[in-house]
Design a protein around this motif. Structure first.
Motif, PDB file in Angstrom:
ATOM      1  N   ASN A   2       8.307   4.784  -1.452  1.00 39.84           N
ATOM      2  CA  ASN A   2       8.921   3.549  -1.152  1.00 39.84           C
ATOM      3  C   ASN A   2       7.797   2.447  -1.701  1.00 39.84           C
ATOM      4  OD1 ASN A   2       6.876   2.802   0.558  1.00 39.84           O
ATOM      5  ND2 ASN A   2       8.070   3.806   2.368  1.00 39.84           N
ATOM      6  N   ASP A   3       8.227   1.258  -2.026  1.00 39.38           N
ATOM      7  CA  ASP A   3       7.717   0.097  -2.261  1.00 39.38           C
ATOM      8  C   ASP A   3       6.121  -0.275  -1.780  1.00 39.38           C
ATOM      9  OD1 ASP A   3       9.761  -0.417  -4.330  1.00 39.38           O
ATOM     10  OD2 ASP A   3      10.772  -1.906  -3.142  1.00 39.38           O
ATOM     11  N   GLU A   4       6.175   0.043  -0.508  1.00 36.91           N
ATOM     12  CA  GLU A   4       4.885  -0.128   0.237  1.00 36.91           C
ATOM     13  C   GLU A   4       3.919   0.803  -0.182  1.00 36.91           C
ATOM     14  OE1 GLU A   4       3.280   0.132   4.615  1.00 36.91           O
ATOM     15  OE2 GLU A   4       5.239  -0.865   4.391  1.00 36.91           O
ATOM     16  N   GLU A   5       4.393   1.901  -0.338  1.00 38.32           N
ATOM     17  CA  GLU A   5       3.496   3.043  -0.907  1.00 38.32           C
ATOM     18  C   GLU A   5       2.839   2.927  -2.173  1.00 38.32           C
ATOM     19  OE1 GLU A   5       6.053   6.437  -0.270  1.00 38.32           O
ATOM     20  OE2 GLU A   5       4.957   7.133   1.688  1.00 38.32           O
ATOM     21  N   ALA A   7       2.792   0.027  -3.670  1.00 36.84           N
ATOM     22  CA  ALA A   7       1.919  -1.247  -3.658  1.00 36.84           C
ATOM     23  C   ALA A   7       0.458  -0.763  -3.155  1.00 36.84           C
ATOM     24  CB  ALA A   7       2.385  -2.404  -2.583  1.00 36.84           C
ATOM     25  N   LYS A   8       0.349   0.226  -2.120  1.00 38.42           N
ATOM     26  CA  LYS A   8      -1.053   0.584  -1.681  1.00 38.42           C
ATOM     27  C   LYS A   8      -1.615   1.352  -2.712  1.00 38.42           C
ATOM     28  CE  LYS A   8      -0.047   0.766   3.235  1.00 38.42           C
ATOM     29  NZ  LYS A   8       0.121   1.749   4.373  1.00 38.42           N
TER      30      LYS A   8
END
Length: 59
Positions: A2-5, A7-8
């Motif tokens: 996902n986008d959060e992963e 970004a991390k």
């Protein structure tokens, strides 16, 4: 992923990349060296400096 992963992962990659870099600062006096600053602003200054160092010291 996902986008959060994503970004991390990107943040971790950026942190590792920045830890491998050193930034050297060069200053120009606008009154006495404005001509040099104009030249520096019109080229890839970082790459040019690296090339000059290689030419001068790694002959």
């Amino acid at each position: 992923m996902n986008d959060e992963e994503k970004a991390k992962r990107q943040a971790e990659y950026q942190r590792k990349y920045e830890n491998k870099r050193v930034v050297k600062k060069v200053s120009f006096n606008l009154e006495n060296e404005g001509d040099l600053l104009e030249i520096a602003n019109n080229l890839d200054f970082s790459q040019w400096v690296k090339e000059q160092i290689r030419k001068e010291f790694l002959k």
